[in-house]
Design an enzyme around this catalytic site. Structure first.
Site, mmCIF file in Angstrom:
data_model
loop_
_atom_site.group_PDB
_atom_site.id
_atom_site.type_symbol
_atom_site.label_atom_id
_atom_site.label_comp_id
_atom_site.label_asym_id
_atom_site.label_seq_id
_atom_site.Cartn_x
_atom_site.Cartn_y
_atom_site.Cartn_z
ATOM 1 N N LYS A 77 1.301 0.078 14.914
ATOM 2 C CA LYS A 77 2.689 -0.028 15.347
ATOM 3 C C LYS A 77 3.021 -1.256 16.220
ATOM 4 O O LYS A 77 4.183 -1.638 16.325
ATOM 5 C CB LYS A 77 3.071 1.228 16.172
ATOM 6 C CG LYS A 77 3.181 2.472 15.344
ATOM 7 C CD LYS A 77 4.494 2.518 14.587
ATOM 8 C CE LYS A 77 4.485 3.482 13.440
ATOM 9 N NZ LYS A 77 4.278 2.906 12.116
ATOM 10 N N TYR A 124 -9.087 5.962 7.272
ATOM 11 C CA TYR A 124 -9.205 6.392 8.666
ATOM 12 C C TYR A 124 -10.236 7.514 8.693
ATOM 13 O O TYR A 124 -9.986 8.590 8.150
ATOM 14 C CB TYR A 124 -7.862 6.921 9.188
ATOM 15 C CG TYR A 124 -6.826 5.842 9.458
ATOM 16 C CD1 TYR A 124 -6.114 5.251 8.418
ATOM 17 C CD2 TYR A 124 -6.556 5.436 10.756
ATOM 18 C CE1 TYR A 124 -5.166 4.273 8.669
ATOM 19 C CE2 TYR A 124 -5.602 4.458 11.024
ATOM 20 C CZ TYR A 124 -4.919 3.879 9.981
ATOM 21 O OH TYR A 124 -3.982 2.903 10.227
ATOM 22 N N HIS A 127 0.848 -1.191 0.000
ATOM 23 C CA HIS A 127 0.000 0.000 0.000
ATOM 24 C C HIS A 127 0.889 1.248 0.000
ATOM 25 O O HIS A 127 1.789 1.367 0.814
ATOM 26 C CB HIS A 127 -0.913 0.020 1.233
ATOM 27 C CG HIS A 127 -2.107 -0.865 1.096
ATOM 28 N ND1 HIS A 127 -3.257 -0.689 1.823
ATOM 29 C CD2 HIS A 127 -2.341 -1.921 0.274
ATOM 30 C CE1 HIS A 127 -4.146 -1.613 1.459
ATOM 31 N NE2 HIS A 127 -3.616 -2.369 0.545
ATOM 32 N N PRO A 184 -3.898 0.731 18.510
ATOM 33 C CA PRO A 184 -3.652 0.211 17.162
ATOM 34 C C PRO A 184 -3.771 1.253 16.052
ATOM 35 O O PRO A 184 -3.454 0.963 14.905
ATOM 36 C CB PRO A 184 -4.721 -0.878 17.009
ATOM 37 C CG PRO A 184 -5.767 -0.571 18.026
ATOM 38 C CD PRO A 184 -5.102 0.158 19.137
ATOM 39 N N TYR A 224 4.298 6.618 9.899
ATOM 40 C CA TYR A 224 3.454 5.452 9.594
ATOM 41 C C TYR A 224 4.275 4.348 8.929
ATOM 42 O O TYR A 224 4.101 3.165 9.234
ATOM 43 C CB TYR A 224 2.295 5.882 8.679
ATOM 44 C CG TYR A 224 1.148 4.888 8.641
ATOM 45 C CD1 TYR A 224 0.007 5.092 9.407
ATOM 46 C CD2 TYR A 224 1.211 3.741 7.844
ATOM 47 C CE1 TYR A 224 -1.046 4.189 9.386
ATOM 48 C CE2 TYR A 224 0.169 2.833 7.813
ATOM 49 C CZ TYR A 224 -0.959 3.065 8.588
ATOM 50 O OH TYR A 224 -1.989 2.157 8.552
HETATM 51 C C1 LIG Z 1 -7.065 -7.884 20.059
HETATM 52 C C2 LIG Z 1 -5.817 -7.194 19.559
HETATM 53 C C3 LIG Z 1 -5.837 -6.505 18.345
HETATM 54 C C4 LIG Z 1 -4.695 -5.881 17.869
HETATM 55 N N1 LIG Z 1 -4.743 -5.191 16.683
HETATM 56 C C5 LIG Z 1 -3.624 -4.571 16.242
HETATM 57 C C6 LIG Z 1 -3.614 -3.842 15.055
HETATM 58 O O1 LIG Z 1 -4.630 -3.736 14.374
HETATM 59 N N2 LIG Z 1 -2.462 -3.245 14.653
HETATM 60 C C7 LIG Z 1 -1.302 -3.351 15.387
HETATM 61 O O2 LIG Z 1 -0.266 -2.832 15.003
HETATM 62 N N3 LIG Z 1 -1.288 -4.017 16.520
HETATM 63 C C8 LIG Z 1 -2.411 -4.633 16.960
HETATM 64 N N4 LIG Z 1 -2.373 -5.318 18.104
HETATM 65 C C9 LIG Z 1 -1.095 -5.404 18.776
HETATM 66 C C10 LIG Z 1 -0.205 -6.485 18.172
HETATM 67 O O3 LIG Z 1 -0.968 -7.581 17.782
HETATM 68 C C11 LIG Z 1 0.819 -6.827 19.232
HETATM 69 O O4 LIG Z 1 1.580 -5.651 19.460
HETATM 70 C C12 LIG Z 1 1.730 -7.996 18.861
HETATM 71 O O5 LIG Z 1 1.013 -9.205 18.905
HETATM 72 C C13 LIG Z 1 2.902 -8.058 19.850
HETATM 73 O O6 LIG Z 1 3.620 -9.242 19.647
HETATM 74 P P1 LIG Z 1 4.322 -9.940 20.880
HETATM 75 O O7 LIG Z 1 5.013 -11.125 20.313
HETATM 76 O O8 LIG Z 1 5.093 -8.957 21.655
HETATM 77 O O9 LIG Z 1 3.138 -10.377 21.849
HETATM 78 P P2 LIG Z 1 1.947 -11.397 21.644
HETATM 79 O O10 LIG Z 1 1.559 -11.477 20.220
HETATM 80 O O11 LIG Z 1 0.914 -11.016 22.641
HETATM 81 O O12 LIG Z 1 2.570 -12.807 22.030
HETATM 82 C C14 LIG Z 1 2.835 -13.147 23.364
HETATM 83 C C15 LIG Z 1 2.708 -14.652 23.489
HETATM 84 O O13 LIG Z 1 3.080 -15.058 24.806
HETATM 85 C C16 LIG Z 1 2.201 -16.078 25.227
HETATM 86 N N5 LIG Z 1 2.256 -16.149 26.692
HETATM 87 C C17 LIG Z 1 1.663 -15.345 27.603
HETATM 88 N N6 LIG Z 1 1.952 -15.743 28.853
HETATM 89 C C18 LIG Z 1 2.756 -16.813 28.735
HETATM 90 C C19 LIG Z 1 3.381 -17.683 29.671
HETATM 91 N N7 LIG Z 1 3.225 -17.507 30.989
HETATM 92 N N8 LIG Z 1 4.144 -18.700 29.226
HETATM 93 C C20 LIG Z 1 4.299 -18.914 27.893
HETATM 94 N N9 LIG Z 1 3.725 -18.120 26.953
HETATM 95 C C21 LIG Z 1 2.960 -17.094 27.366
HETATM 96 C C22 LIG Z 1 0.860 -15.634 24.673
HETATM 97 O O14 LIG Z 1 -0.065 -16.706 24.599
HETATM 98 C C23 LIG Z 1 1.274 -15.125 23.295
HETATM 99 O O15 LIG Z 1 1.228 -16.144 22.317
HETATM 100 C C24 LIG Z 1 -3.509 -5.942 18.611
HETATM 101 C C25 LIG Z 1 -3.473 -6.623 19.820
HETATM 102 C C26 LIG Z 1 -4.620 -7.230 20.317
HETATM 103 C C27 LIG Z 1 -4.579 -7.938 21.649
#
Ligand SMILES: Cc1cc2nc3c(=O)[nH]c(=O)nc-3n(C[C@H](O)[C@H](O)[C@H](O)COP(=O)(O)OP(=O)(O)OC[C@H]3O[C@@H](n4cnc5c(N)ncnc54)[C@H](O)[C@@H]3O)c2cc1C
Length: 413
Positions: free
Chosen positions: A298, A203, A74, A294, A385
């Site tokens: 980011k 948006y 995009h 969101p 962005y």
């Molecule tokens: C509902 C939702 C919608 C979102 N929409 C957007 C969006 O549109 N745009 C955007 O940029 N960002 C969005 N985000 C944010 C984005 O998805 C996150 O920033 C991203 O997933 C971060 O990645 P991460 O690996 O740090 O954490 P996560 O993806 O949260 O991964 C963490 C992992 O750790 C695991 N875990 C937790 N506790 C334990 C434990 N005790 N032992 C072992 N494993 C464990 C969890 O199950 C999970 O799989 C959204 C987040 C949510 C919750």
């Protein structure tokens, strides 16, 4: 059962999975554990926009095969307000683009690659614990899906376990400073089996509240509505959602196409930053250390940027050079705070706060007009962005031959 690895990784989200791959490219062993099942992780609907630098990082790490085939490049976004829809042209303003590729697909690609490479991944574990964080030999404990208790001696632990994980709370009280803001609204999001009604994300600022038309693929749309934080999703049957979306996106000669709603959820909107991102031999990455609304797309990008910094830092630490590990937290937080500000700015410019008066609305509209009419203001939005700084974590070095441990977790010595 007692085993040993170089890096214990908690959490198989984008941060933990990418870290285990980047470490493997450097010949560093890791054990990654995850409380959810593989199927759950691969189906969890979340983000979908990859920054220019994130795409570059995945390409350099040889992870972009499906992304390059299925991702949708995009060149900008639309801002809609006060009856006009205006394009912000990222390509023209910055020479950069973003790529729409769902987080579910990123996670599927990473899991498939780690398993194909013989990586140690354990899903559906329980009772995760980390200890000895202020020693040179921290320990990761968990119970696997078959009920066997494991104790893994590590050289370092990466807390990639999201906002609700166990790693950040394992840091002694008084060490961390946190900043938090809960916004007075939430997002009701749907995934719909219908071709997007737009070529790029819209948006929309509206007096009834913000709306976002996002995209997941040529056949799947992702749409969001600003709702109250305590909104009951049962009060939103599909017909009401489509009617409200059509109302907030309405423009003459434009129609919002409707389709089957495949997923529906409400997400709170929050900013959260925790500092430092390191305690002894525990390194936090991604949502475990910071959350952004969101609106700026980011969260996923920050998680991947953190581990792009963390992989070389751990490589140095494990081979006696502490410099990158010492700089890890400050390096990441500079990008995190920029993204936190940008996400706050986009959020407050586009959402209607409860009780907002006409003065506030006029200030938002003035800001939106300025962004679409001033090239400098538009370029600032486009630069943030598409990702600032442009490169997450610096250029990856070519994979070096394994030093020390082999590709798998080894029995304890
Ligand atoms: C509902 C939702 C919608 C979102 N929409 C957007 C969006 O549109 N745009 C955007 O940029 N960002 C969005 N985000 C944010 C984005 O998805 C996150 O920033 C991203 O997933 C971060 O990645 P991460 O690996 O740090 O954490 P996560 O993806 O949260 O991964 C963490 C992992 O750790 C695991 N875990 C937790 N506790 C334990 C434990 N005790 N032992 C072992 N494993 C464990 C969890 O199950 C999970 O799989 C959204 C987040 C949510 C919750």
């Amino acid at each position: 059962m007692r085993t040993r690895t170089q890096v214990g990784i908690v959490g198989a989200g984008p941060a933990g999975l990418l870290l285990s791959h980047l470490l493997a490219l450097r010949g560093i062993d890791s054990v990654l554990i995850e409380i959810r099942s593989r199927e759950y992780c691969e189906a969890r609907q979340r983000a979908g926009v990859l920054e220019h630098g994130t795409v570059g990082l995945l390409r350099e790490a040889d992870l972009a095969d499906r992304l390059d085939r299925l991702g949708l490049e995009h060149g900008g976004i639309y801002l809609q307000f006060d009856g006009e829809r205006r394009h912000i042209d990222f390509r023209e303003l910055t020479g950069r683009t973003v790529t729409v590729y769902a987080q579910t697909e990123v996670v599927k690609d990473l899991i498939a690659r780690r398993l194909a490479d013989g990586g140690a991944l354990e899903f559906s574990v329980t009772d995760t614990e980390v200890s000895g964080l202020d020693t040179d030999q921290p320990v990761l404990r968990y119970t696997d899906a078959a009920g066997t208790r494991h104790e893994v001696a590590c050289d370092a632990i990466a807390g990639c376990d999201g906002y609700h994980g166990i790693c950040r709370p394992a840091i002694p009280s008084g060490v961390l400073t946190t900043w938090e803001r809960d916004y007075p609204y939430a997002w009701l999001g749907i995934l719909a089996d219908v071709a997007p009604s737009t070529d790029e994300l819209i948006y929309a600022h509206h007096r009834s509240g913000f709306a976002l038309h996002s995209v997941r693929s040529p056949a799947v749309s992702r749409l969001y509505l600003q709702v109250r934080p305590d909104e009951d999703i049962a009060a939103w049957p599909d017909e009401r959602i489509w009617a409200e979306l059509a109302h907030r996106f309405a423009l003459p000669d434009w129609t919002l196409d409707q389709g089957l709603v495949a997923d529906k959820s409400i997400t709170p909107i929050r900013s959260f930053v925790s500092s430092p991102m390191r305690y002894g031999r525990l390194f936090l990455a991604g949502d475990a250390a910071h959350i952004v609304p969101p609106t700026g797309a980011k969260g996923l990008n920050l998680a991947m940027a953190d581990v792009a910094v963390l992989a070389p830092a751990l490589d140095g630490l494990l081979h006696g050079d502490e410099r990158l590990a010492a700089a890890y937290s400050a390096t990441c937080l500079e990008r995190v705070w920029r993204a936190t500000h940008f996400s706050w700015w986009m959020t407050t410019m586009l959402h209607r706060a409860p009780g907002a008066d006409e003065m506030e609305t006029q200030l938002q509209l003035s800001q939106l007009r300025y962004v679409v009419r001033s090239r400098v203001a538009a370029a600032s939005l486009a630069e943030n962005y598409t990702g600032y700084p442009e490169r997450p974590g610096g250029r990856l070095e070519p994979a070096e031959p394994a030093r020390g441990a082999g590709p798998h977790a080894q029995p304890a010595t």
